[in-house]
Write a protein that holds these residues in place. Structure first.
Motif, PDB file in Angstrom:
ATOM      1  N   GLY A  46       0.809  -1.215   0.000  1.00 39.93           N
ATOM      2  CA  GLY A  46       0.000   0.000   0.000  1.00 39.93           C
ATOM      3  C   GLY A  46       0.840   1.262   0.000  1.00 39.93           C
ATOM      4  O   GLY A  46       0.434   2.289   0.560  1.00 39.93           O
ATOM      5  N   THR A  47       2.010   1.217  -0.647  1.00 38.84           N
ATOM      6  CA  THR A  47       2.880   2.394  -0.685  1.00 38.84           C
ATOM      7  C   THR A  47       3.774   2.324  -1.913  1.00 38.84           C
ATOM      8  O   THR A  47       3.923   1.263  -2.539  1.00 38.84           O
ATOM      9  N   THR A  48       4.369   3.430  -2.271  1.00 32.76           N
ATOM     10  CA  THR A  48       5.295   3.488  -3.396  1.00 32.76           C
ATOM     11  C   THR A  48       6.715   3.328  -2.882  1.00 32.76           C
ATOM     12  O   THR A  48       7.149   4.059  -1.986  1.00 32.76           O
ATOM     13  N   LEU A  49       7.431   2.361  -3.434  1.00 34.48           N
ATOM     14  CA  LEU A  49       8.818   2.128  -3.035  1.00 34.48           C
ATOM     15  C   LEU A  49       9.802   2.815  -3.968  1.00 34.48           C
ATOM     16  O   LEU A  49      10.869   3.261  -3.528  1.00 34.48           O
ATOM     17  N   LEU A  50       9.432   2.893  -5.237  1.00 32.73           N
ATOM     18  CA  LEU A  50      10.309   3.474  -6.252  1.00 32.73           C
ATOM     19  C   LEU A  50       9.541   4.474  -7.094  1.00 32.73           C
ATOM     20  O   LEU A  50       8.435   4.173  -7.563  1.00 32.73           O
ATOM     21  N   ASN A  51      10.125   5.644  -7.278  1.00 37.21           N
ATOM     22  CA  ASN A  51       9.607   6.585  -8.271  1.00 37.21           C
ATOM     23  C   ASN A  51      10.323   6.297  -9.576  1.00 37.21           C
ATOM     24  O   ASN A  51      11.535   6.519  -9.698  1.00 37.21           O
ATOM     25  N   ARG A  52       9.589   5.780 -10.572  1.00 37.03           N
ATOM     26  CA  ARG A  52      10.209   5.320 -11.806  1.00 37.03           C
ATOM     27  C   ARG A  52       9.818   6.218 -12.964  1.00 37.03           C
ATOM     28  O   ARG A  52       8.642   6.555 -13.137  1.00 37.03           O
ATOM     29  N   THR A  53      10.829   6.605 -13.760  1.00 38.58           N
ATOM     30  CA  THR A  53      10.600   7.309 -15.019  1.00 38.58           C
ATOM     31  C   THR A  53      11.341   6.531 -16.095  1.00 38.58           C
ATOM     32  O   THR A  53      11.977   5.511 -15.827  1.00 38.58           O
TER      33      THR A  53
END
Length: 298
Positions: A46-53
């Motif tokens: 229920g959370t973001t581990l990586l901000n991916r672009t």
């Protein structure tokens, strides 16, 4: 639903490799499969581990927290698997052990028969050297060292400790009398080490401290030589319990000034280089000898 270890491994591998494509190659998966695993893991948590672009990946604050815990969990799992694997295997091969001659004779050799019966496929090579050796140069798997350790590049395992005792033979004491005070040692023939000088500071409490410096009338470089001189009635000696316990038990040597003994104990360590191929042989011997050395800790 609980997080699976496979997802933790994928997450850690992506961070270590720096990209999903590189992680996929290392894990023998497709990039899309790795990406789906990461998304599934984030959904579970229920959370973001990586901000991916398309150009980069950055760990979120939650991702950094989760990465540290994931590494710890995977390390624990690997250790448990290694431990179970070791117990499934049969220890075999040559094991080279080095120790000072007195320790080898009095604390290792008496137990070798029992060890060989327990581990018949281990071929033992026992070497003695009173100096500190280079394990790699001497092709040694385990070296037993008495006293404080100074080489931090080695793995070390404590095997216990052995008290230092002031001793003399009944024959000597009948001839010269029993010293009742520490200061009375000055009137006796004292047996000491030619090196190192620190071994000539006996663990005896007195008005100025708990170590009594002696002036030996007879010097030797080997503890075994000093033991033999003491047994022959040549003087008073200070030696470790591991090499004199049988003499004390059988009455060949008598403990002196026990009430003044400051309780100093010589630490006993096994030192070795970490080598997974030898880990089982090393572990079997260390487990075995540590249990046996408890008898010398008095």
């Amino acid at each position: 639903m609980k997080t699976r270890s496979e997802e933790l491994q994928v997450f850690v591998t992506v961070i270590d490799c720096g990209s999903i494509s590189a992680a996929a190659e290392q894990l023998a998966q497709t990039p899309s499969a790795v990406s789906r695993t990461l998304s599934r893991l984030e959904s579970r948590l229920g959370t973001t581990l990586l901000n991916r672009t398309t150009r980069r990946m950055d760990l979120t604050e939650e991702g950094r927290f989760f990465l540290d815990r994931s590494r710890a969990i995977l390390a624990q799992m690997a250790a448990m698997e290694e431990h179970l694997e070791l117990h499934r295997q049969t220890p075999a091969g040559r094991l080279r052990i080095n120790a000072a001659a007195p320790f080898m004779s009095h604390a290792i050799v008496p137990w070798i028969g029992e060890f060989r019966r327990a581990y018949p496929d281990i071929e033992l090579e026992l070497n003695t050297d009173d100096l500190i050796i280079d394990l790699l140069e001497q092709r040694t798997d385990i070296a037993i060292r008495i006293g404080e350790l100074s080489d931090s590049s080695l793995h070390a395992r404590s095997l216990g400790c052995s008290p230092l005792l002031v001793l003399a033979s009944p024959q000597y004491l009948a001839r010269r009398g029993v010293p009742e005070r520490v200061e009375a040692l000055n009137d006796h023939c004292l047996l000491g080490f030619s090196q190192p000088e620190s071994l000539n500071h006996w663990p005896l409490r007195h008005a100025d401290g708990d170590r009594w410096p002696i002036r030996p009338q007879l010097l030797a470089s080997s503890g075994e030589t000093l033991r033999q001189l003491a047994l022959a009635g040549e003087g008073i000696v200070c030696l470790s319990h591991f090499m004199t316990h049988q003499d004390i038990r059988d009455g060949r040597l008598q403990v002196l000034l026990a009430e003044a003994n400051s309780g100093h104990r010589q630490p006993i360590h096994a030192v070795y280089y970490r080598n997974t191929q030898l880990a089982l042989r090393i572990q079997c011997f260390l487990d075995f000898i540590q249990q046996k050395l408890a008898v010398y800790a008095c």
